[in-house]
Write an enzyme that holds these catalytic residues in place. Structure first.
Site, PDB file in Angstrom:
ATOM      1  N   GLU A  86      -4.002 -43.217  31.286  1.00 49.12           N
ATOM      2  CA  GLU A  86      -4.704 -42.329  30.350  1.00 49.12           C
ATOM      3  C   GLU A  86      -5.972 -42.933  29.775  1.00 49.12           C
ATOM      4  O   GLU A  86      -6.583 -42.338  28.890  1.00 49.12           O
ATOM      5  CB  GLU A  86      -3.743 -41.901  29.239  1.00 49.12           C
ATOM      6  CG  GLU A  86      -2.610 -41.049  29.772  1.00 49.12           C
ATOM      7  CD  GLU A  86      -1.757 -40.425  28.685  1.00 49.12           C
ATOM      8  OE1 GLU A  86      -1.910 -40.794  27.511  1.00 49.12           O
ATOM      9  OE2 GLU A  86      -0.925 -39.560  29.032  1.00 49.12           O
ATOM     10  N   LYS A 100      -4.735 -48.191  30.658  1.00 52.94           N
ATOM     11  CA  LYS A 100      -3.693 -48.215  29.631  1.00 52.94           C
ATOM     12  C   LYS A 100      -2.355 -48.620  30.260  1.00 52.94           C
ATOM     13  O   LYS A 100      -1.506 -49.217  29.617  1.00 52.94           O
ATOM     14  CB  LYS A 100      -3.598 -46.796  29.054  1.00 52.94           C
ATOM     15  CG  LYS A 100      -2.599 -46.588  27.951  1.00 52.94           C
ATOM     16  CD  LYS A 100      -2.603 -45.118  27.530  1.00 52.94           C
ATOM     17  CE  LYS A 100      -1.661 -44.847  26.386  1.00 52.94           C
ATOM     18  NZ  LYS A 100      -1.520 -43.402  26.120  1.00 52.94           N
ATOM     19  N   TRP A 122       6.458 -36.479  32.080  1.00 56.38           N
ATOM     20  CA  TRP A 122       6.800 -37.023  33.406  1.00 56.38           C
ATOM     21  C   TRP A 122       7.679 -38.268  33.273  1.00 56.38           C
ATOM     22  O   TRP A 122       8.274 -38.714  34.237  1.00 56.38           O
ATOM     23  CB  TRP A 122       5.529 -37.398  34.168  1.00 56.38           C
ATOM     24  CG  TRP A 122       4.836 -38.633  33.617  1.00 56.38           C
ATOM     25  CD1 TRP A 122       4.507 -38.887  32.314  1.00 56.38           C
ATOM     26  CD2 TRP A 122       4.439 -39.799  34.354  1.00 56.38           C
ATOM     27  NE1 TRP A 122       3.913 -40.117  32.199  1.00 56.38           N
ATOM     28  CE2 TRP A 122       3.851 -40.703  33.430  1.00 56.38           C
ATOM     29  CE3 TRP A 122       4.511 -40.166  35.689  1.00 56.38           C
ATOM     30  CZ2 TRP A 122       3.354 -41.949  33.817  1.00 56.38           C
ATOM     31  CZ3 TRP A 122       3.998 -41.402  36.064  1.00 56.38           C
ATOM     32  CH2 TRP A 122       3.434 -42.283  35.123  1.00 56.38           C
TER      33      TRP A 122
HETATM   34  C1  BGC Z   1       1.616 -42.432  28.125  1.00 58.20           C
HETATM   35  C2  BGC Z   1       2.114 -41.326  29.013  1.00 58.20           C
HETATM   36  C3  BGC Z   1       3.497 -40.899  28.567  1.00 58.20           C
HETATM   37  C4  BGC Z   1       3.498 -40.535  27.094  1.00 58.20           C
HETATM   38  C5  BGC Z   1       4.885 -40.220  26.576  1.00 58.20           C
HETATM   39  C6  BGC Z   1       1.676 -41.966  26.682  1.00 58.20           C
HETATM   40  O1  BGC Z   1       1.291 -42.998  25.846  1.00 58.20           O
HETATM   41  O2  BGC Z   1       0.309 -42.782  28.447  1.00 58.20           O
HETATM   42  O3  BGC Z   1       2.157 -41.769  30.346  1.00 58.20           O
HETATM   43  O4  BGC Z   1       3.931 -39.819  29.319  1.00 58.20           O
HETATM   44  O5  BGC Z   1       2.999 -41.619  26.362  1.00 58.20           O
HETATM   45  O6  BGC Z   1       5.722 -41.322  26.681  1.00 58.20           O
END
Ligand code: BGC
Length: 773
Positions: free
Chosen positions: A491, A603, A363
């Site tokens: 996350e 996070k 995303w």
């Molecule tokens: C983040 C995500 C992101 C992914 C790729 C993760 O650490 O929490 O939001 O899409 O990294 O950049």
């Protein structure tokens, strides 16, 4: 223990210069970080910034955006519907290799004496230049001037110029050029963000052609079955002989003191992702022949022309802070190097600079990178949407696997459309990806007015993906529409009910889908009939979206006066920040997910991101209270976080915080603040830097109620300027202590507000200066 990469970065900082990055010593075994920073790309080919002569410190990497291998994902404990196949970006043959021998002595940074060294990448030239003066162990001195570029205007082509000058002797010089096919991907280790579970050599040689000028290597991937052609072609001047020898193309010269030998090496990559199997070799051969015929100097000139246009329309200029200026341009430049623009590829979290996150698209594209391109190079933004359109069939399949009777569910992470997220709580559960895609289409329409695109592609995506919300959501006893068991952007909180961001974005998505459906039906009945038939739209679905968005549950805590991240967030135990040592960050590397999930800890921006994207739905007081609360519980362990906090801090008047969070983002890769840039740049944060200027300090918003700006000037800057392509115009906004200057650089007219005051610019009245209050 101090992070090794940090030590290297601080021992050999890249000098703060506004238009380039420069390295003044070869870093030998400590060069891992710089191999990323000096990487070159054109949205398709990506070459890490290793030396032609080899000896990579960390990773010798060459990548092709979208070119991937597949591997089955094995779960020791299986469950229905888990992602089955991983797609990962392959490390392809290294075509840069050049070895130099001077009077029988092999050049290398580990032998002889280094007399001078510099390497620089100027963002206006797009050419990686290196100057070396070296004395061999037996005292022969040479200067090596090399230049390397990956052509922005030629998807399949890269080229190198390698010039050797004898400084203090007359004698033999030999340059041997080859393709190294003994390359492999990084293996997955303890850090979930790095490496892939590749189980053996992914590419096998199926053909090799060699002639007097070069060679073409044909390989096939083991599982995905793609054909790859890697070709090189040479042209030399000052040589006494050239031709194939010992697995390389060898160019020899007898130089007198002061004379030079120059090798031009043209490189082409092509694969069956771009052409039919039978045409792949020809495509590579043709591109090579054309490049060789045009010549190296021509390619350099072309590159300059391409970049001149890019900077003319997209440059962000900051006066008063060179380090920051460098960070901002470095980020813009790397975004341009990373983004796929053929409608079949996208932009990976690490671009084409490294193997972190396996070359997957997330995303990150729609919410971070897309707006940067939309306002800087709208045609690239359109190609990114086209990619999602092309991914609809796979997204439909995924929706069926997830037991949705209709609709399409985009994969959380992918290359060619397959869901590749093996950890569903922080992967597939992020259903907000569907709304993020819809959001970008809505923004595209607001910025360009291109309803043809909506009729041809956008509406089908938006309507088909909106159905997932009525599929997974439902009404509770009080008649509120609830979406349960999802993960929002944050996350560190997973599988929750009514994640604020998801619900608010789903509401936007469903009402946009209803608007688009109705507008299409009224204005273009034939297109409406086609889209409705393609997705099997049923009577009452549009009304169903309107009803669900009208009744959407949006958690709010009246006592604290804040929007709650989800139904359970405030009932969780606060994380004990005071007793968490610095070396326990990022938390994800030190605590079991459940430990993290049980706490009030984020996070990254979640509610705070909603405040930005759905700006009109909140009062300034709402924004301030939400910012205050979530700032206290957010670790910013994700590189996607700080920029969002910066933008909201600007909006609510926290100038110092806005600046602080902006700094965190703008030099994130140059200063390696997340300690993993060696595995690739962070494209979302790079785009977040641009957003931090335009949306943050510039106070720009483009919503259903129009375009607005509310610029402020950070205390440390004397001025800044950014530009936006919007509604057919190109607007330059310059902010300094005296006020704000708006100038219509292109286009017939544009209307917007400045701190609430309406402004209208036209061709005959193209600029206006608003005095500082
Ligand atoms: C983040 C995500 C992101 C992914 C790729 C993760 O650490 O929490 O939001 O899409 O990294 O950049």
């Amino acid at each position: 223990m101090e992070n090794v990469i940090d030590v290297i970065a601080s021992a050999h900082p890249v000098p703060a210069e506004p238009w380039q990055i420069r390295e003044t010593a070869p870093l030998g075994p400590r060069a891992f970080l710089h191999e990323t920073l000096f990487a070159l790309g054109n949205g398709y080919i990506g070459l890490r910034g290793t030396h032609e002569e080899g000896g990579a410190a960390g990773l010798e990497g060459s990548y092709l955006n979208g070119f991937h291998e597949t591997e089955s994902i094995h779960y020791p404990e299986n469950a229905y519907g888990l992602a089955r196949t991983n797609e990962f970006m392959l490390n392809v043959p290294n075509a840069k290799c050049i070895a130099l021998t001077v009077e029988g002595e092999r050049f290398g940074f580990d032998a002889g004496k280094l007399l001078a060294y510099e390497r620089r990448l100027d963002f206006r030239k797009g050419v990686l230049e290196r100057t070396v003066e070296w004395e061999s162990p037996r005292g022969h001195r040479v200067r090596i001037d090399s230049r390397r570029l990956v052509c922005f205007g030629r998807k399949h082509v890269a080229a190198i110029e390698y010039r050797v000058t004898a400084l203090n002797f007359a004698g033999r010089v030999e340059v041997a050029s080859r393709i190294d096919s003994e390359v492999s991907n990084l293996q997955a280790g303890d850090d979930p963000r790095v490496g892939s579970a590749v189980t053996g050599p992914a590419l096998s040689v199926v053909g090799r052609e060699q002639d007097a000028d070069g060679e073409l290597l044909l390989q096939r991937t083991r599982n995905s079955g793609f054909l790859l052609a890697t070709g090189v072609r040479h042209a030399a001047s000052g040589a006494t002989g050239a031709g194939p020898g010992e697995g390389a193309h060898v160019v020899k010269a007898r130089l007198r003191e002061g004379e030079s030998l120059t090798l031009h090496k043209f490189i082409a990559y092509a694969s069956s992702r771009d052409a039919a199997d039978a045409d792949v070799a020809r495509l590579a051969r043709d591109e090579l022949a054309r490049a060789a015929q045009d010549g190296f100097a021509h390619l350099v000139a072309e590159q300059g022309v391409y970049l001149e246009r890019f900077w003319r329309e997209a440059d962000v200029a900051i006066a008063g802070d060179d380090a920051l200026q460098q960070g901002v341009r470095f980020n813009q430049y790397h975004l341009l190097q990373s983004v796929g623009r053929d409608g079949r590829t996208n932009i990976a979290a690490k671009g084409v600079t490294g193997e972190g996150y396996e070359g997957h698209y997330f995303w990150d594209t729609e919410i971070y990178v897309f707006p940067f391109f939309l306002f800087s190079r709208p045609e690239i933004a359109r190609a990114l949407l086209q990619y999602r359109y092309n991914g609809l069939p796979k997204a439909r399949e995924r929706a069926r696997q997830m037991s949705h009777a209709s609709g399409a569910l985009y994969p959380w992470r992918t290359i060619a459309g397959e869901e590749c997220s093996a950890y569903y709580p922080a992967g597939t559960a992020q259903y907000h990806i569907n709304a993020d895609v819809a959001y970008s289409i809505r923004l595209y329409l607001l910025a360009t007015g291109d309803f043809d695109f909506i009729a041809d592609y956008g509406a089908e995506i938006v309507l088909e993906t909106a159905r997932i919300w009525t599929g997974i959501g439902g009404y509770d006893r009080e008649g509120r529409f609830c979406i349960n068991e999802v993960t929002g952007p944050d996350e560190y909180t997973a599988l929750v009910n009514n994640n604020y961001y998801t619900n608010a974005m789903a509401r936007m998505h469903m009402s946009f889908a209803a608007d688009m459906g109705e507008r299409l039906r009224a204005e273009r009945p034939q297109d409406y009939a086609r889209v409705a038939a393609a997705i099997g739209l049923e009577e009452g679905e549009i009304a169903g979206w309107r009803a669900a968005s009208g009744a959407m549950r949006l958690p709010y805590d009246a006592a604290l006066g804040i929007h709650e991240q989800d139904d359970s967030f405030l009932s969780k135990k606060p994380w004990d920040f005071a007793n968490t040592p610095k070396d326990k960050y990022p938390l994800l590397l030190h605590y079991h997910p459940l430990v993290i999930y049980r706490h009030q800890v984020c996070k990254q921006a979640d509610v705070v991101l909603a405040l930005l994207l759905l700006s009109d739905e909140f009062t300034l007081d709402d924004k301030r209270r939400d910012f205050d609360f979530y700032e206290g519980v957010t670790t910013h362990d994700s590189s996607l976080s700080s920029c969002i906090f910066s933008m909201i801090a600007s909006e609510v008047g926290y100038a110092d915080k806005a600046y602080h969070y902006f700094m965190e983002t703008a030099r994130l890769d140059l200063d390696n603040t997340h300690a993993n840039t060696e595995y690739g740049v962070h494209t979302a944060a790079m785009a977040g830097t641009w957003l931090g200027v335009a949306y943050g300090f510039g106070g720009m918003r483009l919503t259903g109620s129009g375009l607005r700006f509310a610029p402020t000037l950070p205390a440390k800057w004397t001025s800044y300027r950014f530009q936006v392509h919007v509604q057919g115009a190109l607007l330059a906004v310059t902010v300094d202590a005296k006020g704000v200057h708006y100038r219509l650089a292109d286009g017939e007219s544009l209307a917007f507000t400045h701190h609430g005051t309406p402004v209208a610019l036209t061709g005959s009245n193209p600029d206006i200066r608003m005095e500082a209050a």
